[in-house]
Design a protein around this motif. Structure first.
Motif, PDB file in Angstrom:
ATOM      1  N   ILE A 153       0.840  -1.199   0.000  1.00 36.66           N
ATOM      2  CA  ILE A 153       0.000   0.000   0.000  1.00 36.66           C
ATOM      3  C   ILE A 153       0.874   1.247   0.000  1.00 36.66           C
ATOM      4  N   ALA A 155       0.215   5.048   0.564  1.00 33.65           N
ATOM      5  CA  ALA A 155      -0.845   5.964   0.997  1.00 33.65           C
ATOM      6  C   ALA A 155      -0.227   7.335   1.176  1.00 33.65           C
ATOM      7  N   ARG A 158       3.488   7.382   0.608  1.00 31.71           N
ATOM      8  CA  ARG A 158       4.424   6.613   1.439  1.00 31.71           C
ATOM      9  C   ARG A 158       3.994   5.152   1.551  1.00 31.71           C
ATOM     10  N   LEU A 159       4.987   4.280   1.534  1.00 27.48           N
ATOM     11  CA  LEU A 159       4.709   2.858   1.737  1.00 27.48           C
ATOM     12  C   LEU A 159       4.295   2.630   3.187  1.00 27.48           C
ATOM     13  N   LEU A 160       3.132   1.963   3.370  1.00 24.09           N
ATOM     14  CA  LEU A 160       2.670   1.689   4.739  1.00 24.09           C
ATOM     15  C   LEU A 160       3.306   0.405   5.275  1.00 24.09           C
ATOM     16  N   GLY A 162       2.780  -0.339   8.932  1.00 25.04           N
ATOM     17  CA  GLY A 162       2.019  -0.755  10.102  1.00 25.04           C
ATOM     18  C   GLY A 162       2.919  -0.929  11.305  1.00 25.04           C
ATOM     19  N   THR A 163       2.360  -1.532  12.348  1.00 24.07           N
ATOM     20  CA  THR A 163       3.042  -1.605  13.636  1.00 24.07           C
ATOM     21  C   THR A 163       4.234  -2.544  13.621  1.00 24.07           C
ATOM     22  N   ASN A 164       4.071  -3.719  13.032  1.00 23.25           N
ATOM     23  CA  ASN A 164       5.211  -4.641  12.955  1.00 23.25           C
ATOM     24  C   ASN A 164       5.324  -5.254  11.555  1.00 23.25           C
ATOM     25  N   LEU A 166       3.321  -5.691   9.108  1.00 18.72           N
ATOM     26  CA  LEU A 166       2.310  -6.602   8.584  1.00 18.72           C
ATOM     27  C   LEU A 166       1.171  -5.867   7.886  1.00 18.72           C
ATOM     28  N   ALA A 167       1.349  -4.569   7.611  1.00 20.08           N
ATOM     29  CA  ALA A 167       0.344  -3.873   6.803  1.00 20.08           C
ATOM     30  C   ALA A 167       0.365  -4.441   5.392  1.00 20.08           C
ATOM     31  N   GLY A 168      -0.784  -4.389   4.727  1.00 19.87           N
ATOM     32  CA  GLY A 168      -0.847  -4.801   3.330  1.00 19.87           C
ATOM     33  C   GLY A 168      -1.077  -6.283   3.115  1.00 19.87           C
ATOM     34  N   GLU A 169      -1.472  -7.008   4.141  1.00 20.97           N
ATOM     35  CA  GLU A 169      -1.763  -8.443   3.948  1.00 20.97           C
ATOM     36  C   GLU A 169      -3.179  -8.575   3.383  1.00 20.97           C
TER      37      GLU A 169
ATOM     38  N   ASN B 139       0.086   4.061  14.647  1.00 26.03           N
ATOM     39  CA  ASN B 139      -0.876   3.442  13.738  1.00 26.03           C
ATOM     40  C   ASN B 139      -2.144   3.115  14.510  1.00 26.03           C
ATOM     41  N   ARG B 158      -0.034   9.830  10.475  1.00 29.13           N
ATOM     42  CA  ARG B 158      -0.783  10.792   9.667  1.00 29.13           C
ATOM     43  C   ARG B 158      -2.191  10.307   9.356  1.00 29.13           C
ATOM     44  N   LEU B 160      -5.154   9.477   7.159  1.00 30.80           N
ATOM     45  CA  LEU B 160      -5.276   9.139   5.738  1.00 30.80           C
ATOM     46  C   LEU B 160      -6.534   9.747   5.141  1.00 30.80           C
ATOM     47  N   MET B 262      -5.642  -6.776   9.233  1.00 21.51           N
ATOM     48  CA  MET B 262      -4.805  -7.439   8.216  1.00 21.51           C
ATOM     49  C   MET B 262      -4.338  -6.437   7.149  1.00 21.51           C
ATOM     50  N   ILE B 263      -5.125  -5.406   6.927  1.00 21.13           N
ATOM     51  CA  ILE B 263      -4.775  -4.433   5.879  1.00 21.13           C
ATOM     52  C   ILE B 263      -3.861  -3.335   6.420  1.00 21.13           C
ATOM     53  N   LEU B 264      -4.088  -2.898   7.683  1.00 14.88           N
ATOM     54  CA  LEU B 264      -3.372  -1.719   8.182  1.00 14.88           C
ATOM     55  C   LEU B 264      -2.406  -1.999   9.328  1.00 14.88           C
ATOM     56  N   ASN B 265      -2.544  -3.154   9.984  1.00 14.24           N
ATOM     57  CA  ASN B 265      -1.615  -3.529  11.057  1.00 14.24           C
ATOM     58  C   ASN B 265      -1.483  -2.437  12.137  1.00 14.24           C
ATOM     59  N   VAL B 301      -0.157  -7.456  18.601  1.00 16.03           N
ATOM     60  CA  VAL B 301       0.344  -6.086  18.792  1.00 16.03           C
ATOM     61  C   VAL B 301      -0.792  -5.061  18.824  1.00 16.03           C
TER      62      VAL B 301
END
Lengths: 325, 325
Positions: A153, A155, A158-160, A162-164, A166-169, B139, B158, B160, B262-265, B301
């Protein structure tokens, strides 16, 4: 030489389950030289693999007549899960022997050049953004469509992560509650409904009344040998059964993309492998489902397009990690 | 007075379907003075409403003994769809007479102070991030749970917005393909499965065998009068039927939250109204579903918590728009 005239080069390292590639490239994505070799992850230790790749990197720098001061950095693209900050690869499914391998520090020690490590779907998202179907976009989603369904992703430019990391699954959102078991262990994931193996499963499960004749023929008469490629080939020949399977998988894929659109409001969704091979046979049902399952105001601003980088995607993915700022 | 000693104040304007509020506040969220009035959007033109709100803003500045140079800006929180760049409100469902109202330019002309306009769910996400249950997070996802299910996403520090200010429409992801019709016109949206009206519908649809006795009693014996509040009240008394309805709605909500994870973590998902009122009666089934429909590495997390700002949320939402940088 004044700083502005300095060459600026990037080394890209793509670590895959079956093969690895090392490239040296200019900032515009022009690949000057390239080496590749089988990973042999079962026979070799991760350290051995990485040492070979570092040696390739050094040879490529010599070939390109480049000194360390010409180098911007080394980009490493590989399967997750991983930690981008420390540059550690935890346990990618395609490299089962790799457990918490500190790739970044190993390469930085070997090459004395800054290293960035990123999972391959994220890295490919950046490559499509910089060189492919998403040039100029501020909000972009890339989705692989192959053995699995991964994603990356961008957004607001910027490439997201996430916290650890795992964003974009995107392939592991739930499309059908209590649906078929996914490779990840959960049930009814998008990946369990629309990936390559899922398309093959849909074809196998629907084998009644002899309608699957052409698909089965392409698979050498063995139901267990049916792959998404056979379904796509039969559909391209006009086979109605195969086309119906792609409509079914495409509809699920479209619902998953619709969800991503409602959550992220991108201007372009870029789809890999299967979408590239099957073209409109799967893109049309995907777009139909997206129109049904999004708001017009959201889908009107969003294109659904196949990935543009083809065979170059993996090489450019690693390179692009140094071009996202 | 040296610049550092200058007072820094913010005006917050919350425009709702039934009432509007104007506040003047310090940067730490302390509200110094407040005015509110019924919107009367059916009787008055948008221009009349905005003129009154601007007059309130001027009075509050006088009350606070503040000059224009003390003011950082005016934050306006209201229903979307809207365009944050031009500050235009298009056609919020709760203000049907408002068509493409240039709120930002009207207030900037009236007050000569910079104005930011944001949809209320996004603004509340920022408020919970700055003052509430998400302080310190990088996040964060906020989801309203009331008449509708809206959302706001803080990714990598930030807010979105997406391509045309439609990011964060988390209530309109599809949870049940071909499910019940949603207020938005689509089918099977999360909002159609877990919002207040949907909880009431689940209760009405399940009225068989007299099991719904207590809920129906609280609704004055009229099935059509059942609301989510009656279901929550009965569940708090221990009524098994009402508790089962909250488990059902909470399970759908949990699947929607799982998809968002799963999308944003994110590291925290903050849930409004119904989650605050029903507490663990709905949070427990939500958390159970999240655990079932996410990867452990992702849910480990991420906390799922009720919103912390209560009645102050709307006022702080408008204020917080000037505190997100």
């Amino acid at each position: 030489m004044p700083a502005a005239d300095r060459r600026k080069l990037i080394i890209g390292i793509d670590i895959g389950g079956t093969k690895c590639a090392v490239t040296i490239a200019e900032m515009n994505g022009t690949i000057l030289h390239r080496r590749s070799e089988p990973t042999r992850g079962e026979e070799r230790s991760p350290e051995d693999v990485l040492e070979c790749l570092a040696a390739h990197a050094r040879s490529l720098m010599t070939e390109a007549n480049a000194s360390r001061s010409d180098m911007i950095g080394v980009g490493v693209s590989c399967g997750g899960p991983l930690d981008t900050e420390s540059g550690t690869i935890f346990a990618p499914p395609n490299l089962p022997k790799w457990k918490a391998v500190p790739v970044k520090s190993i390469f930085e020690k070997a090459l004395a050049i800054p290293v960035r490590v990123e999972n391959d779907a994220n890295a490919t998202a950046v490559a499509e953004w910089k060189f492919g179907a998403g040039i100029g976009a501020k909000n972009l989603v890339f989705m692989t469509m192959g053995t699995g369904i991964g994603g990356g992703i961008i957004a607001d430019g910027r490439l997201l992560h996430g916290t650890n990391d795992l964003a974009g699954e995107l392939g592991h959102q739930t499309i059908v509650m209590n649906g078929p078991r996914c490779g990840c262990g959960k049930r009814g994931c998008l990946e369990a409904m629309a990936s390559g193996p899922s398309i093959a499963r849909l074809a196998r499960e629907s084998m009644t009344y002899g309608r699957q004749k052409r698909v089965l023929q392409l698979a050498g008469g063995k139901p267990d040998s049916i792959t998404a490629a056979h379904v796509i080939e039969a559909a391209k020949e006009g086979d109605a059964f195969a086309k119906a399977i792609l409509i079914e998988a495409g509809t699920y894929m479209g619902v998953g993309i619709a969800n991503v659109i409602m959550i992220l409001n991108p201007e372009v969704v870029i789809l890999g492998t299967i979408a590239v091979h099957a073209g409109d046979l799967i893109l049309n049902p995907i777009r139909d489902a997206v129109n049904e399952y999004t708001w017009k105001r959201s889908s009107d601003v969003c294109k659904i397009v196949p990935a543009a980088l083809g065979d170059q995607a993996q090489d450019l993915a690693a390179i692009a990690l140094w071009l996202q700022d």
